[in-house]
Design a protein around this motif. Structure first.
Motif, PDB file in Angstrom:
ATOM      1  N   SER A   1     -36.421 -20.769 -10.721  1.00  0.00           N
ATOM      2  CA  SER A   1     -36.045 -20.893  -9.320  1.00  0.00           C
ATOM      3  C   SER A   1     -37.159 -20.318  -8.463  1.00  0.00           C
ATOM      4  O   SER A   1     -37.917 -19.441  -8.915  1.00  0.00           O
ATOM      5  CB  SER A   1     -34.741 -20.144  -9.048  1.00  0.00           C
ATOM      6  N   PRO A   2     -37.300 -20.763  -7.207  1.00  0.00           N
ATOM      7  CA  PRO A   2     -38.349 -20.219  -6.345  1.00  0.00           C
ATOM      8  C   PRO A   2     -38.281 -18.695  -6.202  1.00  0.00           C
ATOM      9  O   PRO A   2     -39.307 -18.016  -6.248  1.00  0.00           O
ATOM     10  CB  PRO A   2     -38.110 -20.928  -5.006  1.00  0.00           C
ATOM     11  N   ALA A   3     -37.047 -18.174  -6.048  1.00  0.00           N
ATOM     12  CA  ALA A   3     -36.898 -16.730  -5.853  1.00  0.00           C
ATOM     13  C   ALA A   3     -37.319 -15.952  -7.100  1.00  0.00           C
ATOM     14  O   ALA A   3     -38.004 -14.925  -7.018  1.00  0.00           O
ATOM     15  CB  ALA A   3     -35.460 -16.391  -5.485  1.00  0.00           C
ATOM     16  N   HIS A   4     -36.899 -16.455  -8.268  1.00  0.00           N
ATOM     17  CA  HIS A   4     -37.236 -15.764  -9.517  1.00  0.00           C
ATOM     18  C   HIS A   4     -38.738 -15.823  -9.782  1.00  0.00           C
ATOM     19  O   HIS A   4     -39.361 -14.811 -10.141  1.00  0.00           O
ATOM     20  CB  HIS A   4     -36.472 -16.395 -10.683  1.00  0.00           C
ATOM     21  N   PHE A   5     -39.330 -16.991  -9.593  1.00  0.00           N
ATOM     22  CA  PHE A   5     -40.765 -17.126  -9.827  1.00  0.00           C
ATOM     23  C   PHE A   5     -41.556 -16.240  -8.871  1.00  0.00           C
ATOM     24  O   PHE A   5     -42.503 -15.565  -9.277  1.00  0.00           O
ATOM     25  CB  PHE A   5     -41.192 -18.586  -9.657  1.00  0.00           C
ATOM     26  N   GLN A   6     -41.164 -16.229  -7.601  1.00  0.00           N
ATOM     27  CA  GLN A   6     -41.870 -15.398  -6.618  1.00  0.00           C
ATOM     28  C   GLN A   6     -41.793 -13.929  -7.005  1.00  0.00           C
ATOM     29  O   GLN A   6     -42.767 -13.187  -6.900  1.00  0.00           O
ATOM     30  CB  GLN A   6     -41.250 -15.594  -5.226  1.00  0.00           C
ATOM     31  N   ARG A   7     -40.641 -13.504  -7.500  1.00  0.00           N
ATOM     32  CA  ARG A   7     -40.445 -12.101  -7.871  1.00  0.00           C
ATOM     33  C   ARG A   7     -41.323 -11.736  -9.079  1.00  0.00           C
ATOM     34  O   ARG A   7     -42.004 -10.701  -9.087  1.00  0.00           O
ATOM     35  CB  ARG A   7     -38.981 -11.836  -8.180  1.00  0.00           C
TER      36      ARG A   7
ATOM     37  N   TRP B   1     -46.315  -9.059 -11.133  1.00  0.00           N
ATOM     38  CA  TRP B   1     -47.422  -9.019 -12.077  1.00  0.00           C
ATOM     39  C   TRP B   1     -48.774  -9.095 -11.388  1.00  0.00           C
ATOM     40  O   TRP B   1     -49.711  -8.402 -11.760  1.00  0.00           O
ATOM     41  CB  TRP B   1     -47.284 -10.160 -13.087  1.00  0.00           C
ATOM     42  N   VAL B   2     -48.911  -9.971 -10.398  1.00  0.00           N
ATOM     43  CA  VAL B   2     -50.204 -10.176  -9.755  1.00  0.00           C
ATOM     44  C   VAL B   2     -50.400  -9.216  -8.588  1.00  0.00           C
ATOM     45  O   VAL B   2     -51.509  -8.828  -8.261  1.00  0.00           O
ATOM     46  CB  VAL B   2     -50.348 -11.643  -9.297  1.00  0.00           C
ATOM     47  N   GLY B   3     -49.306  -8.832  -7.933  1.00  0.00           N
ATOM     48  CA  GLY B   3     -49.414  -7.871  -6.846  1.00  0.00           C
ATOM     49  C   GLY B   3     -49.284  -8.481  -5.470  1.00  0.00           C
ATOM     50  O   GLY B   3     -49.126  -7.753  -4.488  1.00  0.00           O
ATOM     51  N   VAL B   4     -49.352  -9.798  -5.375  1.00  0.00           N
ATOM     52  CA  VAL B   4     -49.184 -10.501  -4.107  1.00  0.00           C
ATOM     53  C   VAL B   4     -48.405 -11.782  -4.388  1.00  0.00           C
ATOM     54  O   VAL B   4     -48.216 -12.183  -5.537  1.00  0.00           O
ATOM     55  CB  VAL B   4     -50.545 -10.865  -3.458  1.00  0.00           C
ATOM     56  N   SER B   5     -47.952 -12.432  -3.336  1.00  0.00           N
ATOM     57  CA  SER B   5     -47.184 -13.658  -3.481  1.00  0.00           C
ATOM     58  C   SER B   5     -48.056 -14.797  -3.991  1.00  0.00           C
ATOM     59  O   SER B   5     -49.297 -14.744  -3.870  1.00  0.00           O
ATOM     60  CB  SER B   5     -46.585 -14.059  -2.134  1.00  0.00           C
TER      61      SER B   5
ATOM     62  N   LYS C   1     -48.522 -17.624  -2.633  1.00  0.00           N
ATOM     63  CA  LYS C   1     -49.261 -18.176  -1.499  1.00  0.00           C
ATOM     64  C   LYS C   1     -50.499 -17.348  -1.200  1.00  0.00           C
ATOM     65  O   LYS C   1     -51.594 -17.886  -0.969  1.00  0.00           O
ATOM     66  CB  LYS C   1     -48.368 -18.241  -0.267  1.00  0.00           C
ATOM     67  N   ARG C   2     -50.333 -16.016  -1.216  1.00  0.00           N
ATOM     68  CA  ARG C   2     -51.481 -15.143  -0.948  1.00  0.00           C
ATOM     69  C   ARG C   2     -52.526 -15.282  -2.051  1.00  0.00           C
ATOM     70  O   ARG C   2     -53.736 -15.259  -1.798  1.00  0.00           O
ATOM     71  CB  ARG C   2     -51.006 -13.698  -0.842  1.00  0.00           C
ATOM     72  N   TYR C   3     -52.067 -15.439  -3.264  1.00  0.00           N
ATOM     73  CA  TYR C   3     -52.984 -15.598  -4.382  1.00  0.00           C
ATOM     74  C   TYR C   3     -53.786 -16.889  -4.232  1.00  0.00           C
ATOM     75  O   TYR C   3     -54.978 -16.926  -4.553  1.00  0.00           O
ATOM     76  CB  TYR C   3     -52.218 -15.616  -5.698  1.00  0.00           C
ATOM     77  N   GLN C   4     -53.148 -17.947  -3.742  1.00  0.00           N
ATOM     78  CA  GLN C   4     -53.854 -19.194  -3.503  1.00  0.00           C
ATOM     79  C   GLN C   4     -55.011 -18.981  -2.525  1.00  0.00           C
ATOM     80  O   GLN C   4     -56.084 -19.574  -2.671  1.00  0.00           O
ATOM     81  CB  GLN C   4     -52.890 -20.254  -2.963  1.00  0.00           C
ATOM     82  N   GLN C   5     -54.773 -18.140  -1.546  1.00  0.00           N
ATOM     83  CA  GLN C   5     -55.826 -17.851  -0.571  1.00  0.00           C
ATOM     84  C   GLN C   5     -56.997 -17.137  -1.246  1.00  0.00           C
ATOM     85  O   GLN C   5     -58.160 -17.388  -0.936  1.00  0.00           O
ATOM     86  CB  GLN C   5     -55.260 -17.000   0.565  1.00  0.00           C
ATOM     87  N   TYR C   6     -56.683 -16.234  -2.174  1.00  0.00           N
ATOM     88  CA  TYR C   6     -57.745 -15.517  -2.875  1.00  0.00           C
ATOM     89  C   TYR C   6     -58.554 -16.440  -3.773  1.00  0.00           C
ATOM     90  O   TYR C   6     -59.723 -16.166  -4.059  1.00  0.00           O
ATOM     91  CB  TYR C   6     -57.161 -14.376  -3.718  1.00  0.00           C
TER      92      TYR C   6
END
Length: 297
Positions: free
Chosen positions: A37-43, A48-52, A54-59
């Protein structure tokens, strides 16, 4: 690594690969690809990565490399002078490094027994190799494939005896990607290459430097091209962070195991570094390496 951790390793590794291949993918589409689910994956991703995502895509954008170089880079001399390469105060993994003798290097591994295995990593499938002294090879197979990656690593020590024995190197691999335990390195290389690899160890996580700075720190400022060759021949990807060396322009340059892997490593570290600066508590799915001592050349 327990079953849940291994499962999440796979999810995050696949998510990073998808994000890199399709940078505009939204949260719902990305989570659907992961079967969550979107909520579970986002969590899970954020923990693990430290940011969402979407933010990781920016990096992951190529421009982030230029931002790192312009705003967050540290020279190797400054890192060394500040003690970052000594006690590893930014990191929690103690890494011991012993360089093999020049004679053994010249003999191309003759008389040496090397054990190896294939493993999962946050950056895709990996091949790890080790001797009794420690980890001597770590390569990423996202582009080459496992067999070609194994053959490429073996070619570095053509006269060594190789035995498939994942259990023998598993503890060091676990330490490399979780930060738990001790990862010992046992490297074979020419004297200048050893100095280049040692210089790379002084670059803190979340920072980058240039090939020319690496050459200078290795004792030969004019040897930028040989330094670049040594960086590309780094036998232990990730633990010796050759992915943190960029061109002066901010371009990524090359990476032996593929530019998508290099971009993912830089983005991962930058995201987690910023999250730590913001006071977030993070899971430890991969090593934040600490280093003590110097290479025995």
């Amino acid at each position: 690594m327990d079953q849940d951790s291994r499962y999440h390793y796979g999810v995050i590794a696949r998510a990073i690969a998808v994000i890199d291949a399709e940078p505009g993918l939204g949260l719902e589409a990305l989570s659907a690809r992961m079967g969550m689910s979107p909520a579970h994956f986002q969590r899970v991703f954020s923990a693990w990565v430290g940011v969402s995502p979407k933010r990781y895509q920016q990096y992951l954008a190529l421009g982030q490399a230029k931002t790192l170089l312009a705003q967050r880079r540290t020279t190797l001399e400054a890192a060394d002078g500040s003690g970052l390469s000594g006690t590893g105060r930014l990191h929690d993994l103690f890494l011991r490094w012993e360089a093999m003798s020049p004679g053994l290097w010249a003999a191309k591994g003759e008389g040496l027994t090397v054990r190896w295995g294939a493993f999962d990593s946050p950056f895709g499938p990996a091949v790890a190799m080790g001797t009794e002294a420690g980890l001597c090879g770590l390569g990423f197979a996202a582009e080459l494939g496992l067999e070609a990656t194994r053959e490429e690593l073996m070619a570095r020590w053509p006269k060594a005896r190789f035995i498939e024995d994942p259990a023998a190197v598993a503890p060091w691999v676990e330490a490399a990607f979780t930060g738990r335990g001790e990862a010992r390195l046992a490297l074979i290389g020419a004297p200048f290459a050893l100095k280049v690899w040692e210089a790379l160890l002084t670059i803190p996580s979340g920072m980058v430097t240039t090939y020319s700075d690496v050459a200078r720190a290795a004792g030969n400022p004019a040897a930028v091209r040989p330094a670049g060759t040594a960086i590309g021949r780094n036998p232990v990807g990730w633990l010796i962070p050759c992915h943190r060396a960029l061109r002066k322009s901010g371009a990524l340059g090359g990476y032996h195991w593929g530019l998508p892997v290099k971009r993912a490593m830089l983005a991962w570290e930058a995201a987690r570094s910023e999250a730590r600066d913001d006071g977030m508590e993070l899971a430890e799915p991969c090593a934040e390496q600490g280093y003590q001592g110097r290479v025995i050349a």
